[in-house]
Design an enzyme around this catalytic site. Structure first.
Site, PDB file in Angstrom:
ATOM      1  NE  ARG A 274      45.378  31.908  47.735  1.00  0.00           N
ATOM      2  CZ  ARG A 274      46.107  31.023  46.618  1.00  0.00           C
ATOM      3  NH1 ARG A 274      45.806  29.991  46.995  1.00  0.00           N
ATOM      4  NH2 ARG A 274      47.141  31.466  46.004  1.00  0.00           N
TER       5      ARG A 274
ATOM      6  CG  HIS B 188      39.997  39.228  21.820  1.00  0.00           C
ATOM      7  ND1 HIS B 188      40.816  39.059  22.778  1.00  0.00           N
ATOM      8  CD2 HIS B 188      40.174  40.761  21.585  1.00  0.00           C
ATOM      9  CE1 HIS B 188      41.991  40.030  23.029  1.00  0.00           C
ATOM     10  NE2 HIS B 188      41.282  41.016  22.030  1.00  0.00           N
ATOM     11  CG  ASN B 189      42.042  35.631  24.581  1.00  0.00           C
ATOM     12  OD1 ASN B 189      41.488  36.576  24.507  1.00  0.00           O
ATOM     13  ND2 ASN B 189      42.703  35.142  25.443  1.00  0.00           N
TER      14      ASN B 189
ATOM     15  CD  GLU C  44      46.020  37.569  22.531  1.00  0.00           C
ATOM     16  OE1 GLU C  44      45.149  38.143  22.755  1.00  0.00           O
ATOM     17  OE2 GLU C  44      46.768  36.873  22.910  1.00  0.00           O
ATOM     18  CE1 TYR C  45      46.156  32.438  22.706  1.00  0.00           C
ATOM     19  CE2 TYR C  45      46.376  30.009  21.872  1.00  0.00           C
ATOM     20  CZ  TYR C  45      46.385  30.988  22.872  1.00  0.00           C
ATOM     21  OH  TYR C  45      46.233  30.736  24.295  1.00  0.00           O
TER      22      TYR C  45
ATOM     23  N   GLY D  54      45.356  43.489  28.967  1.00  0.00           N
ATOM     24  CA  GLY D  54      46.538  43.127  29.878  1.00  0.00           C
ATOM     25  C   GLY D  54      47.079  44.118  30.884  1.00  0.00           C
TER      26      GLY D  54
ATOM     27  N   GLY E 254      45.596  40.298  41.928  1.00  0.00           N
ATOM     28  CA  GLY E 254      46.624  40.146  41.117  1.00  0.00           C
ATOM     29  C   GLY E 254      47.131  41.246  40.116  1.00  0.00           C
ATOM     30  NE  ARG E 255      50.257  40.267  34.921  1.00  0.00           N
ATOM     31  CZ  ARG E 255      50.741  39.426  34.623  1.00  0.00           C
ATOM     32  NH1 ARG E 255      52.213  39.448  34.409  1.00  0.00           N
ATOM     33  NH2 ARG E 255      50.176  38.186  34.043  1.00  0.00           N
TER      34      ARG E 255
ATOM     35  CB  SER F 128      41.372  42.401  25.428  1.00  0.00           C
ATOM     36  OG  SER F 128      42.335  42.378  24.949  1.00  0.00           O
TER      37      SER F 128
ATOM     38  CE  LYS G 213      40.086  38.740  26.689  1.00  0.00           C
ATOM     39  NZ  LYS G 213      40.687  37.719  27.471  1.00  0.00           N
TER      40      LYS G 213
END
Lengths: 327, 327, 327, 327
Positions: free
Chosen positions: C31, C194-195, C198-199, C123, C9-10, C121, C191
């Site tokens: 997949r 960390h998130n 971030e929120y 993105g 994916g990305r 981290s 992590k």
């Protein structure tokens, strides 16, 4: 009915007494032989082991386990389950996490044993006032046990009936102080949320009284201070105000003894239910800022400083050369 | 330009130096003769009173007041206003409440004096990095003062330009680190919200590091603990992570010195801006749970126990006979 | 090194590209045959099944799993584990719950397979900036994999070194943007926090901009309004202010495109990490009001009204006959 | 006693009636001639202007102003003050901000007029239950007015006396439902905090019922759902539980009518008192997370999306390319 009552602490002992007062028979067991002997003097049939209890119960056997949540309850119910026979009933009246109820109920159902969870509110006042009960389990079993719940519940009493309810009754037991909330786990789930709410209500009063008390503080300029009387304020709110409640009654009692509450340092415990309520809120994606803040206020009350506070001070020193203020 | 700078503390002194480095002339005054002398050695024209400053300024006079918010600023600006002449300009570079700016601007406008409020961020690092400034006042005056703001601002520097901004510039000064936010008061309003956000950012990091640190705690069962290194975690987040920031840089500096931050007790001060931000939120009916919780965490850090905590303990004793837990 | 990369994916695709740019070999599987083909064009060795990947890897095999947390990751790692040989290494680079890491690491250790969890981290910007990585696992394995992490990390780059850190290095990898946080699970734990942070940071900015924007609102009396420019304010705070950060940079980019953000309705998702951070806080009894309020703000953003709001309205109607106000 | 009652709305009209039932005389005035006529039919002396009231009162005149806080109350009291004579008494029974009371009391004291502020709780139920009153003013005047307060208060009634209070009475009026809280302003201050607490209590119930209701939601996996009955749960908690209260009674009434509360959209108003309570908390540096979160929940209930939510979405799009989720 004849009930094996396991766990004769403050709650278990009073439940046994209230049941006996209503004509039920209690086979009583506790790790402490003294606790058993005390209850036997009040009319219970003494037992000295789980097996002894089993031998003295009818068939199907009805067990009421009233022990601390976690290992004590878990192990006891496992042991009861081991020797249980088809049709026996195990009631967990403690503060069990509702997902444990669901798991246990499935396990015991495999042997034909019925599991019922009863969330109980009323604390040490229950012997006198009766217990408010939220019950989970299969309908047949809960109905079968009705004489037990009826005896423990406060009943209609002097509390006015809810207008609009009389005509169109949903579950008539609710007015007597107990409900069948749903399948196994539902009783403790409702009780769990009840306790979550309780934390929120308590914290709302706590913050309010803090704002009142601090208005007297000599940290304020003299012309901004009042000299408010906590004892009288708690009392007056009991009378006709929108915020009257049983928790306020308790606050008024404490403040009548000592308006400064000097006997209390303010280190406040929390049981699992507050935390589980937030877990449930997050599973359901329900914002619950008040209930969470109430729980966190208790955590905070039990430490002098958090590492987080130190991090703040370190940052402030970093960007502004600010030194910490003395308290 | 020639500027009368009143208040030569940490902020005022550095602002004067940065202005002089850019070729502006400073007439310097402070209650402390030492502070004046120190700045004079760096090239400022010393003054020993407000009147002395006035005598040494051109006409129209430009005043930059850099004093603690409240009475010191209020009284000084009143005194300057007394002797001011038509066209003079008074800049308040401190942390004044924006409604005070609005009031003062109206008052001074009556005598033809222009009032400009400058919210300044950058702390003790500003001399080196430049100051981020949010400015309120009438457009003519703010434009006239542009050489001053341009000298104080960080400028484009090495910070990458915002994609999409280059083509369609709104206020080109923003990229140099200052904006004309609106009429008098608007500068301090934006700076106030800036500080409110700062509290929220700081508390977010503080809570995160608290959760990390407490994961090492021997209060947890041994098999649930880690042995996380605060210093390295702060450092690694500076590098490519989503939460990198200047506040994190400061945290990393502090943790590089001492991973336990033992030099900081965790008693955290707050200035007025955090509180005013919540006031503004309430006036606008904007929910601001994070900014408020950040402010309250600081209040809480400065007391050992609240009366609210004691009220909770008293209630718990009332309904359950619970005694307080030792810390 | 040769790495089997599962999930293109990305995130997975960019990680593969960054690894190949550093000279590593990638055996790629997804997949989606298209995703495999695309990456093969960029130099990867295509594979059409897990077994195919295994056949194309060296021994010990190194697997990097980059799939959505939950069943996709769980099932894939179970399948890899089935056919794994002593000494093989499985890296989970996704957003797995750290307790799942601990469980899996124990399970795989039974077969001599090493499990490594990497919280990442950065993105979609990671290909360009590099990835900040928090790594859990046994020391030998993490050290063995160092060339991989070194290639993915941002490195020292242009970010200034933390003063005080240079002389007394703790984990030198931190400065390059990755750390070995502890045993399996520790990487995702760090992590996760960390998130959580971030929120909190995001919500702090969100509330601040809301207060700024609402100051322009025609719901305020006209003489209390400003006409603040969101775009310029975000921009100016990037320059020398205390609250500059990468998240603010992103905000400035968005506001440079449209100061009203009209393309965004404001229905905000949350991934598991925010919730798990609160779970961890509760397990550790750490008050985390800001992180929790941030999570709840997202829940609230996704519903029009809560049942709780309706309960409030019903009560207000009950005690005061208040009818609801139109919005 | 003879009282001029200004403002014959829901509250004013019922207060007049309860006073007349106790034998007091009411001179009634309202902007609405209909309201005056209605009350006159119930026994009041009708008046058609403030001057007309004044002419019909004894000396010293006693005025009870029962108008919306803000301009209506302010202007009326100013007008009464204009024509007042030494010894006259002005009672503000509305929801005035306590600092306005302090200001007015000083102003009126200059003319020998006594100012008394009465915070009143009880809502539309007060005519029947009596009003809980918190009174500020000088002691002589408050004592003089005792027959008025005694008539309006609920009295001892059927509410059990607080144990420990009987023997050692502080202010015996508290048990009858009113207190003299302190000098002018103290009454409304205590009432303000009362309302702050009320918000907190309401929000605690609201969140709890939301968690219960959402446990039935088809957004949860089927095997995690219950089918809880809100109506019965509210009812059962009224009976012996720790969280029984008058607000819960009201909730039970509403849920008895409609367990889904479909008549209520959930857009919840707030009056000034919630906000002022937070202002007071901030002035006193008291952390009040629960009361604040309660207030903010109401703000949030009145908007579909906040600009803050949009900022969050914009950031998420920025760092991860996340698109918004459909609701």
């Amino acid at each position: 009915m004849k009930i094996g009552l396991i766990g004769l602490g403050r709650m278990g002992g009073n439940i046994a007494r209230r049941l006996m007062q209503a004509g039920h028979e209690i086979v009583a067991y506790d790790r402490s032989a003294d606790a058993v002997a005390t209850l036997a003097r009040d009319g219970a049939i003494a037992a000295n082991s789980l097996d002894d209890v089993r031998g003295k119960l009818d068939s199907p056997a009805i067990w009421w386990v009233m022990l601390p949540a976690g290992a004590p309850t878990e192990d006891t119910i496992a042991a009861i389950g081991e020797g249980a026979r088809d049709g026996d009933i195990v009631i967990d009246g403690g503060n069990t996490f509702y997902k444990d109820d669901i798991r246990r109920a499935k396990l015991l159902a495999g042997k034909g044993v019925h599991y019922v969870d009863v969330g109980t509110s009323g604390g040490v006042w229950g012997l006198e006032r009766g217990y408010c009960m939220m019950i989970g389990g299969d309908t047949g079993t809960v109905n079968l046990l009705d004489p037990i719940f009826d005896a423990l519940a406060p009943g209609l009493g002097s509390i006015p009936r809810t207008p609009g309810r009389v005509a169109d009754v949903v579950d008539e037991r609710a007015e007597k102080g107990y409900i069948h909330a749903g399948p196994a786990g539902a009783g403790h789930f409702v009780k769990m949320v009840h306790n979550g709410i309780e934390y929120g209500l308590m914290q709302a009063y706590a913050e309010g009284f803090d704002i009142l008390k601090s208005k007297n503080s000599d940290k304020l300029p003299e012309d901004e201070r009042f000299d408010l009387n906590m004892t009288d304020i708690a009392e007056v709110w009991r009378r006709g105000s929108v915020i009257s409640s049983w928790l306020l009654d308790l606050t008024a009692i404490a403040l009548a003894k000592d308006g400064k509450l000097e006997g209390f340092s303010g280190s406040v415990a929390d049981s699992g239910e507050g935390q589980w309520t937030i877990d449930a809120a997050m599973e359901e994606k329900v914002p619950a800022n008040v209930l969470t803040a109430s729980l966190f206020a208790r955590y905070r009350s039990r430490v002098e400083h958090t590492f987080g506070d130190q991090v703040l001070s370190a940052m402030r020193f970093g960007f502004g050369g600010h030194v910490e203020i003395p308290q």
